[in-house]
Design a protein around this motif. Sequence first.
Motif, mmCIF file in Angstrom:
data_model
loop_
_atom_site.group_PDB
_atom_site.id
_atom_site.type_symbol
_atom_site.label_atom_id
_atom_site.label_comp_id
_atom_site.label_asym_id
_atom_site.label_seq_id
_atom_site.Cartn_x
_atom_site.Cartn_y
_atom_site.Cartn_z
ATOM 1 N N PRO A 37 45.322 35.020 45.983
ATOM 2 C CA PRO A 37 44.490 34.615 45.168
ATOM 3 C C PRO A 37 43.370 33.687 45.549
ATOM 4 O O PRO A 37 44.099 32.735 46.869
ATOM 5 N N ALA A 38 42.207 33.668 45.159
ATOM 6 C CA ALA A 38 41.538 33.000 45.694
ATOM 7 C C ALA A 38 41.458 31.435 45.376
ATOM 8 O O ALA A 38 41.989 31.776 44.246
ATOM 9 N N ASP A 39 40.884 30.097 45.731
ATOM 10 C CA ASP A 39 41.368 28.841 45.152
ATOM 11 C C ASP A 39 41.002 28.491 43.584
ATOM 12 O O ASP A 39 39.927 29.412 43.355
ATOM 13 N N ALA A 40 41.638 28.801 42.816
ATOM 14 C CA ALA A 40 41.875 28.717 40.768
ATOM 15 C C ALA A 40 40.687 27.904 40.724
ATOM 16 O O ALA A 40 39.772 27.960 39.631
ATOM 17 N N ALA A 41 40.045 26.924 41.747
ATOM 18 C CA ALA A 41 38.668 25.411 41.476
ATOM 19 C C ALA A 41 37.484 26.973 40.892
ATOM 20 O O ALA A 41 36.777 26.486 40.308
ATOM 21 N N ILE A 42 37.549 28.033 40.942
ATOM 22 C CA ILE A 42 36.376 29.270 41.506
ATOM 23 C C ILE A 42 36.809 30.512 40.946
ATOM 24 O O ILE A 42 37.487 30.281 41.140
ATOM 25 N N ASP A 43 36.462 30.564 39.304
ATOM 26 C CA ASP A 43 36.466 31.467 38.425
ATOM 27 C C ASP A 43 36.010 32.674 38.970
ATOM 28 O O ASP A 43 35.014 33.002 38.070
ATOM 29 N N PHE A 44 36.441 33.543 39.634
ATOM 30 C CA PHE A 44 35.642 34.501 40.459
ATOM 31 C C PHE A 44 35.728 35.603 39.575
ATOM 32 O O PHE A 44 34.885 36.331 38.852
ATOM 33 N N LYS A 45 36.584 35.681 38.273
ATOM 34 C CA LYS A 45 37.288 36.984 37.678
ATOM 35 C C LYS A 45 36.258 36.462 36.488
ATOM 36 O O LYS A 45 35.737 37.516 36.144
ATOM 37 N N ASN A 46 35.599 35.292 36.294
ATOM 38 C CA ASN A 46 34.249 35.140 35.381
ATOM 39 C C ASN A 46 33.213 34.634 35.335
ATOM 40 O O ASN A 46 32.334 34.445 34.219
ATOM 41 N N LEU A 47 33.185 34.746 37.003
ATOM 42 C CA LEU A 47 31.692 34.154 37.260
ATOM 43 C C LEU A 47 30.129 35.184 37.240
ATOM 44 O O LEU A 47 30.826 37.131 37.544
ATOM 45 N N ARG A 48 29.108 35.206 36.844
ATOM 46 C CA ARG A 48 28.002 36.087 36.864
ATOM 47 C C ARG A 48 27.289 36.092 38.139
ATOM 48 O O ARG A 48 26.916 37.044 37.596
ATOM 49 N N GLY A 49 27.115 35.007 38.619
ATOM 50 C CA GLY A 49 27.026 35.232 40.242
ATOM 51 C C GLY A 49 27.136 34.489 40.809
ATOM 52 O O GLY A 49 27.800 33.268 40.720
ATOM 53 N N LEU A 50 26.553 34.703 41.830
ATOM 54 C CA LEU A 50 27.042 33.405 43.779
ATOM 55 C C LEU A 50 26.084 33.186 43.996
ATOM 56 O O LEU A 50 25.204 33.828 44.139
ATOM 57 N N ALA A 51 25.555 31.734 43.977
ATOM 58 C CA ALA A 51 24.053 30.943 45.184
ATOM 59 C C ALA A 51 25.161 30.534 46.121
ATOM 60 O O ALA A 51 26.434 30.074 46.638
ATOM 61 N N ILE A 52 24.658 31.643 46.852
ATOM 62 C CA ILE A 52 24.898 31.174 48.438
ATOM 63 C C ILE A 52 23.987 29.778 49.612
ATOM 64 O O ILE A 52 22.521 30.824 49.343
ATOM 65 N N SER A 53 24.011 28.685 50.425
ATOM 66 C CA SER A 53 23.158 28.388 51.216
ATOM 67 C C SER A 53 23.655 27.805 52.768
ATOM 68 O O SER A 53 25.169 27.400 52.163
ATOM 69 N N ALA A 54 22.834 27.984 53.472
ATOM 70 C CA ALA A 54 23.647 27.380 54.717
ATOM 71 C C ALA A 54 22.206 27.714 55.622
ATOM 72 O O ALA A 54 21.568 27.864 55.376
ATOM 73 N N CYS A 55 22.764 26.507 57.377
ATOM 74 C CA CYS A 55 21.623 26.673 57.934
ATOM 75 C C CYS A 55 22.220 27.690 59.303
ATOM 76 O O CYS A 55 23.939 27.497 59.001
ATOM 77 N N GLY A 56 21.406 28.420 60.129
ATOM 78 C CA GLY A 56 21.426 28.737 61.109
ATOM 79 C C GLY A 56 22.416 30.023 60.959
ATOM 80 O O GLY A 56 22.001 30.318 60.181
ATOM 81 N N ILE A 171 37.340 40.420 48.954
ATOM 82 C CA ILE A 171 37.919 41.167 48.922
ATOM 83 C C ILE A 171 39.201 40.926 46.814
ATOM 84 O O ILE A 171 39.010 41.105 46.328
ATOM 85 N N ALA A 172 38.949 39.756 47.492
ATOM 86 C CA ALA A 172 39.814 38.534 46.609
ATOM 87 C C ALA A 172 39.046 38.477 45.175
ATOM 88 O O ALA A 172 40.016 38.379 43.803
ATOM 89 N N ALA A 173 37.155 38.145 45.324
ATOM 90 C CA ALA A 173 36.821 38.086 44.093
ATOM 91 C C ALA A 173 37.392 39.496 43.931
ATOM 92 O O ALA A 173 36.849 39.401 41.664
ATOM 93 N N GLY A 174 36.730 40.753 44.299
ATOM 94 C CA GLY A 174 36.790 42.146 43.776
ATOM 95 C C GLY A 174 37.402 42.312 42.361
ATOM 96 O O GLY A 174 38.073 42.796 41.726
ATOM 97 N N LYS A 175 39.337 41.980 43.685
ATOM 98 C CA LYS A 175 40.498 42.592 42.526
ATOM 99 C C LYS A 175 40.835 40.998 41.648
ATOM 100 O O LYS A 175 41.369 41.550 40.168
ATOM 101 N N ALA A 176 39.816 40.362 41.672
ATOM 102 C CA ALA A 176 40.356 39.213 40.711
ATOM 103 C C ALA A 176 39.316 40.132 39.521
ATOM 104 O O ALA A 176 39.718 39.859 37.934
ATOM 105 N N ARG A 177 38.644 40.559 39.939
ATOM 106 C CA ARG A 177 37.110 41.366 38.585
ATOM 107 C C ARG A 177 37.622 42.739 38.275
ATOM 108 O O ARG A 177 37.134 43.631 37.792
ATOM 109 N N GLY A 178 38.569 42.765 39.143
ATOM 110 C CA GLY A 178 38.905 44.120 38.170
ATOM 111 C C GLY A 178 38.785 45.701 38.868
ATOM 112 O O GLY A 178 38.363 46.285 38.131
#
Length: 365
Positions: A37-56, A171-178
């Motif tokens: 399971p992914a670190d519980a600090a991020i509640d993948f089960k109940n998230l509405r969306g994800l923002a991703i950012s990085a460089c290069g 995959i962990a997020a998909g699993k948490a979201r059933g």
Amino acid sequence: DKGNHRHFMEKEIYEQPEVISHALSHYVDFADHTVKPADAAIDFKNLRGLAISACGTAYLAGLVGKYWFERYARLPVEIDVASEFRYREMPLSPDQAALFISQSGETADTLASLRYCKDSGLKIGAIVNVKESTIAREADAVFPILAGPEIGVASTKAFTCQLAVMASLAIAAGKARGLITPADENELVRHLAEMPRIMSKVLNLIQPQMESLSRELSRFKDVLYLGRGTSYPLALEGALKLKEISYIHAEGYAAGELKHGPIALIDENMPVIVIAPHDRFFDKTVSNMQEVAARGGKIIFITDEKGAASSKLETMATIVLPNVAEIIAPMVFSLPIQLLAYHTAVFMGTDVDQPRNLAKSVTVE
Ligand code: F6R
């Protein structure tokens, strides 16, 4: 220490099977073929969306991750390069989480984007190589990529480890979201577990061909990379890698965008590197390749056994990888694009590990 390698970059390319295996063991259970399971600090089960950012290169890893989080976890992903993200004044809400990807964990724009999301009340995940870095310290959850020190300025093993970590997280997020059945989870993890062995095999298989092909490639001034689906970010990464270490001008495009502009450039002086595993996009990409061939363009076709068997087009070179599962294709197909850039740069005599004007860690805006 470069071991028996001429450059750190070469050493880091060849280290990938080993470091990916190490990274994966942190996120998946190889014995029972499940994801941890992914670190519980991020509640993948109940998230509405994800923002991703990085460089290069880290941003391009995020672009691959977007396809996975959307497909396997049905999470809408907003992604941008950090230098734009930080100034966009994007509306964000605490039912989204944010992921920042950084090898060094010190990139100024990525850090500023992280702080913007934190101020908006989002939980922050950091996919980093350096665990003691500023980005890691300011995150709620740290997802280490465990690639070991990356010395070559051009990122190689950090990229594929970032991918391996994101595949596991999706995959962990998909699993948490059933959304992922135990049978699907098992199958996906089996594919991930096979990856290090497949990567070793591919590295040995393609090395001589990459070296001879690089001689031909070094004669050109411009190169175009094309791909669809997760091969689209790989096309961007292939172009970035080639330009930064060989100084050959290269661009990556989504294959479907070819006819919206870049096709005007096609002639015998600009080779087109087509990245196309035999996936659900294959036929579409082949039809773009036909458009290139019809205009006298030279094609370097990076595909798998099935793909090679089902295309009759004449190419300048065809690089045939084994057929692999879709989830691991981006990591496996990274190998020929890295080696091609590496050998081309070596052949041209550039400073491969320290390309001009570039720094390993960009701590100023
Ligand atoms: C390209 C490359 C750079 C970095 C970028 C982000 O090969 O290495 O594009 O990926 O500067 O650096 P990190 O990941 O340290 O934030």
